[in-house]
Design an enzyme around this catalytic site. Structure first.
Site, mmCIF file in Angstrom:
data_model
loop_
_atom_site.group_PDB
_atom_site.id
_atom_site.type_symbol
_atom_site.label_atom_id
_atom_site.label_comp_id
_atom_site.label_asym_id
_atom_site.label_seq_id
_atom_site.Cartn_x
_atom_site.Cartn_y
_atom_site.Cartn_z
ATOM 1 N N VAL A 12 0.866 -1.172 0.000
ATOM 2 C CA VAL A 12 0.000 0.000 0.000
ATOM 3 C C VAL A 12 0.903 1.223 0.000
ATOM 4 C CG1 VAL A 12 -1.789 1.275 1.250
ATOM 5 C CG2 VAL A 12 -1.790 -1.237 1.286
ATOM 6 N N CYS A 13 0.586 2.181 -0.846
ATOM 7 C CA CYS A 13 1.301 3.448 -0.915
ATOM 8 C C CYS A 13 2.791 3.199 -1.176
ATOM 9 C CB CYS A 13 1.040 4.239 0.365
ATOM 10 S SG CYS A 13 1.401 5.995 0.275
ATOM 11 N N THR A 14 3.659 3.828 -0.415
ATOM 12 C CA THR A 14 5.099 3.703 -0.646
ATOM 13 C C THR A 14 5.674 2.370 -0.175
ATOM 14 O OG1 THR A 14 5.524 4.921 1.400
ATOM 15 C CG2 THR A 14 5.530 6.196 -0.665
ATOM 16 N N ALA A 56 -1.006 -1.029 -4.302
ATOM 17 C CA ALA A 56 -2.121 -0.089 -4.168
ATOM 18 C C ALA A 56 -1.561 1.313 -3.933
ATOM 19 C CB ALA A 56 -3.027 -0.504 -3.021
#
Length: 163
Positions: A99-101, A148
């Protein structure tokens, strides 16, 4: 199904806890918060400290790996034990996700070479130097790897996984 959610100092809580809430509803799932070492791990705001009871070494082959993002990802990317665990876990996982970074950590572990992937819009350009093909989407699935872009996309990804 064994699910390992990796925590590291300065992770973003919602990147981990949103998918955790969804994935923990999966019948028969054993969700474990893991870290390099057992003990307290504090999120990026400093307002939440999670007591992680499971070191990476105790979960060598989870069925699903989830790596949240956060400003601490840049330090986590430098950890060879963490990168080695991700490579080992991915070798047998059904899905390796971020998720994200958190996708930057997957890239640092060498898991995104030639793989379309996404991350937070502000870090999208950081994926290419790690071998990934940056894609501006909410979440991207490539075989067993799913990335994501952010908090709500992480929950959407978790819902897709449960389905």
């Amino acid at each position: 199904m064994e699910i390992a959610i990796l925590l590291y100092p300065r992770f973003t809580a919602l990147d981990a806890m949103g998918p955790l809430e969804v994935l923990s509803s999966l019948h028969g799932a054993k969700v474990r918060l893991v870290a390099e070492e057992a003990g307290p791990v504090t999120n990026d705001t400093g307002l939440l400290t999670v007591q992680v009871g499971t070191p990476l070494a105790e979960v060598p082959a989870p069925d699903l790996v989830l790596v949240p993002g956060g400003p601490g990802c840049f330090a986590a990317m430098q950890s060879e034990p963490l990168r080695a665990w991700l490579r080992q876990a991915h070798a047998t996982s059904r899905f390796t996700t971020s998720v994200c970074t958190g996708s930057l950590i997957l890239g640092a572990a060498g898991l995104l070479t030639g793989v379309p992937a996404t991350t937070h819009w502000g870090s999208l350009a950081d994926l290419a130097p790690l071998g990934a093909t940056p894609v501006r989407e909410c979440f991207v699935r490539h075989e067993r790897i799913i990335t994501a872009a952010g908090v709500s996309a992480g929950i959407d990804m978790a819902l897709w996984l449960v389905r």
